[in-house]
Scaffold this motif. Structure first.
Motif, mmCIF file in Angstrom:
data_model
loop_
_atom_site.group_PDB
_atom_site.id
_atom_site.type_symbol
_atom_site.label_atom_id
_atom_site.label_comp_id
_atom_site.label_asym_id
_atom_site.label_seq_id
_atom_site.Cartn_x
_atom_site.Cartn_y
_atom_site.Cartn_z
ATOM 1 N N SER A 49 31.684 29.976 42.663
ATOM 2 C CA SER A 49 32.626 28.962 43.137
ATOM 3 C C SER A 49 32.845 29.046 44.646
ATOM 4 O O SER A 49 32.750 30.125 45.245
ATOM 5 N N ASP A 50 33.153 27.909 45.236
ATOM 6 C CA ASP A 50 33.496 27.885 46.652
ATOM 7 C C ASP A 50 34.783 28.667 46.913
ATOM 8 O O ASP A 50 34.972 29.213 48.000
ATOM 9 N N SER A 51 35.660 28.749 45.919
ATOM 10 C CA SER A 51 36.901 29.518 46.100
ATOM 11 C C SER A 51 36.594 31.009 46.246
ATOM 12 O O SER A 51 37.310 31.728 46.945
ATOM 13 N N ALA A 52 35.510 31.484 45.622
ATOM 14 C CA ALA A 52 35.101 32.879 45.800
ATOM 15 C C ALA A 52 34.632 33.107 47.235
ATOM 16 O O ALA A 52 34.974 34.122 47.856
ATOM 17 N N VAL A 53 33.880 32.159 47.775
ATOM 18 C CA VAL A 53 33.445 32.257 49.173
ATOM 19 C C VAL A 53 34.662 32.236 50.085
ATOM 20 O O VAL A 53 34.754 33.021 51.031
ATOM 21 N N LEU A 54 35.612 31.355 49.802
ATOM 22 C CA LEU A 54 36.834 31.275 50.603
ATOM 23 C C LEU A 54 37.589 32.603 50.591
ATOM 24 O O LEU A 54 38.057 33.071 51.637
ATOM 25 N N ASP A 124 22.147 37.352 34.216
ATOM 26 C CA ASP A 124 22.061 38.276 33.088
ATOM 27 C C ASP A 124 23.250 39.236 33.026
ATOM 28 O O ASP A 124 23.597 39.722 31.962
ATOM 29 N N LYS A 125 23.906 39.496 34.144
ATOM 30 C CA LYS A 125 25.087 40.373 34.167
ATOM 31 C C LYS A 125 26.392 39.575 34.204
ATOM 32 O O LYS A 125 27.469 40.146 34.058
ATOM 33 N N ASN A 126 26.298 38.263 34.486
ATOM 34 C CA ASN A 126 27.455 37.392 34.620
ATOM 35 C C ASN A 126 28.437 37.928 35.670
ATOM 36 O O ASN A 126 29.633 38.080 35.405
ATOM 37 N N GLU A 127 27.906 38.227 36.863
ATOM 38 C CA GLU A 127 28.726 38.755 37.954
ATOM 39 C C GLU A 127 28.467 37.950 39.224
ATOM 40 O O GLU A 127 27.344 37.517 39.481
ATOM 41 N N ASP A 128 29.526 37.781 40.022
ATOM 42 C CA ASP A 128 29.465 36.978 41.238
ATOM 43 C C ASP A 128 29.491 37.846 42.491
ATOM 44 O O ASP A 128 30.275 38.803 42.578
ATOM 45 N N PHE A 129 28.648 37.456 43.443
ATOM 46 C CA PHE A 129 28.556 38.137 44.723
ATOM 47 C C PHE A 129 28.576 37.099 45.840
ATOM 48 O O PHE A 129 28.069 35.996 45.679
ATOM 49 N N ILE A 153 27.909 43.028 51.208
ATOM 50 C CA ILE A 153 27.876 42.508 49.844
ATOM 51 C C ILE A 153 29.297 42.602 49.299
ATOM 52 O O ILE A 153 29.893 43.676 49.292
ATOM 53 N N ASN A 154 29.826 41.483 48.873
ATOM 54 C CA ASN A 154 31.161 41.417 48.277
ATOM 55 C C ASN A 154 31.006 40.985 46.830
ATOM 56 O O ASN A 154 30.520 39.885 46.560
ATOM 57 N N GLN A 155 31.431 41.826 45.903
ATOM 58 C CA GLN A 155 31.382 41.459 44.489
ATOM 59 C C GLN A 155 32.786 41.092 44.051
ATOM 60 O O GLN A 155 33.757 41.797 44.374
ATOM 61 N N LEU A 156 32.895 39.986 43.327
ATOM 62 C CA LEU A 156 34.191 39.473 42.914
ATOM 63 C C LEU A 156 34.347 39.464 41.406
ATOM 64 O O LEU A 156 33.375 39.290 40.676
ATOM 65 N N ASN A 158 37.530 37.938 38.742
ATOM 66 C CA ASN A 158 38.826 37.263 38.631
ATOM 67 C C ASN A 158 39.353 36.803 39.990
ATOM 68 O O ASN A 158 40.540 36.895 40.282
ATOM 69 N N GLY A 159 38.448 36.346 40.849
ATOM 70 C CA GLY A 159 38.831 35.788 42.142
ATOM 71 C C GLY A 159 39.168 36.796 43.218
ATOM 72 O O GLY A 159 39.639 36.412 44.290
ATOM 73 N N LYS A 160 38.948 38.074 42.969
ATOM 74 C CA LYS A 160 39.272 39.124 43.943
ATOM 75 C C LYS A 160 38.046 40.006 44.201
ATOM 76 O O LYS A 160 37.208 40.190 43.326
ATOM 77 N N ILE A 161 37.990 40.586 45.392
ATOM 78 C CA ILE A 161 36.905 41.494 45.737
ATOM 79 C C ILE A 161 37.200 42.851 45.102
ATOM 80 O O ILE A 161 38.289 43.394 45.281
ATOM 81 N N TYR A 162 36.242 43.397 44.366
ATOM 82 C CA TYR A 162 36.463 44.715 43.762
ATOM 83 C C TYR A 162 35.341 45.697 44.067
ATOM 84 O O TYR A 162 35.455 46.882 43.771
ATOM 85 N N TRP A 163 34.258 45.215 44.664
ATOM 86 C CA TRP A 163 33.183 46.102 45.119
ATOM 87 C C TRP A 163 32.681 45.540 46.432
ATOM 88 O O TRP A 163 32.468 44.327 46.574
ATOM 89 N N TYR A 164 32.509 46.435 47.428
ATOM 90 C CA TYR A 164 32.171 45.997 48.770
ATOM 91 C C TYR A 164 31.242 47.026 49.397
ATOM 92 O O TYR A 164 31.554 48.214 49.426
ATOM 93 N N ALA A 165 30.078 46.571 49.847
ATOM 94 C CA ALA A 165 29.121 47.459 50.525
ATOM 95 C C ALA A 165 28.802 46.852 51.887
ATOM 96 O O ALA A 165 28.634 45.639 52.021
ATOM 97 N N GLN A 166 28.723 47.718 52.890
ATOM 98 C CA GLN A 166 28.549 47.265 54.268
ATOM 99 C C GLN A 166 27.348 47.958 54.908
ATOM 100 O O GLN A 166 27.176 49.169 54.775
ATOM 101 N N TYR A 167 26.542 47.162 55.603
ATOM 102 C CA TYR A 167 25.361 47.670 56.312
ATOM 103 C C TYR A 167 25.460 47.215 57.760
ATOM 104 O O TYR A 167 25.851 46.081 58.035
ATOM 105 N N ARG A 168 25.088 48.109 58.699
ATOM 106 C CA ARG A 168 25.356 47.855 60.115
ATOM 107 C C ARG A 168 24.130 48.105 60.967
ATOM 108 O O ARG A 168 23.387 49.058 60.743
ATOM 109 N N GLN A 169 23.949 47.230 61.958
ATOM 110 C CA GLN A 169 22.947 47.426 62.988
ATOM 111 C C GLN A 169 23.666 47.368 64.329
ATOM 112 O O GLN A 169 24.180 46.318 64.723
#
Length: 174
Positions: A49-54, A124-129, A153-156, A158-169
């Protein structure tokens, strides 16, 4: 009447060609043997959903504006965070906010500009990123300026972020 029949015949011809092309593409991609099998998933689409992106983009805006209360509202009751520096934290929303507030308080200014984002749903996992690519320039209260490109990478759920991974250059300072 002849024109109508001719148009129906031409439309039918194009429809048949398109169907044959779709079937050919489907057959050719399914017969390709990949050298690896994905451990997690390789069945992604953009049905997020666009609300997840928001929610995700708002989390960055809250960070940029030092609005930690707003940021806390974008995160679930708990969050698993994998930082670019190897840090791993699995904590409650309050624990994460305490950690991040301390870091954000050391900065006088944060500037974020986005290059791109994508919506990725693991069918197949029914998960949103929501994956994001951006540049961040941090100005510390000490005067130090740090800039880098990030891919997060932000995994959502129920409309909230619950897993977050960050990569940096890191970007070179001129």
């Amino acid at each position: 009447m002849k024109k109508l029949i001719m148009m129906v015949v031409i439309a039918g011809f194009f429809a048949a060609c398109n169907q044959a092309k779709k079937e050919e593409q489907k057959e050719s991609t399914s017969s390709i043997q990949m050298p690896y099998k994905a451990n997690y998933s390789s069945d992604f689409n953009s049905n997020v959903s666009d609300s997840a992106v928001l929610t995700v983009l708002n989390s960055y805006k809250y960070w940029e504006n030092a609005d930690m209360s707003g940021l806390a509202g974008t995160i679930g009751d708990s969050l698993y965070f994998q930082g670019w520096d190897g840090m791993r934290v699995n904590g409650s929303n309050a624990d994460i906010m305490k950690l991040w507030s301390s870091h954000r308080d050391s900065m006088s200014k944060v500037e974020i500009s986005f290059d791109a984002w994508t919506k990725d749903h693991s069918a197949d996992k029914n998960e949103d990123f929501v994956l994001v690519w951006y540049k961040e320039i941090d100005t510390y209260k000490t005067g130090k300026v740090d800039s880098a490109n990030y891919a997060d990478i932000n995994q959502l759920k129920n409309g909230k972020i619950y897993w977050y991974a960050q990569y940096r250059q890191e970007l070179k300072q001129k």
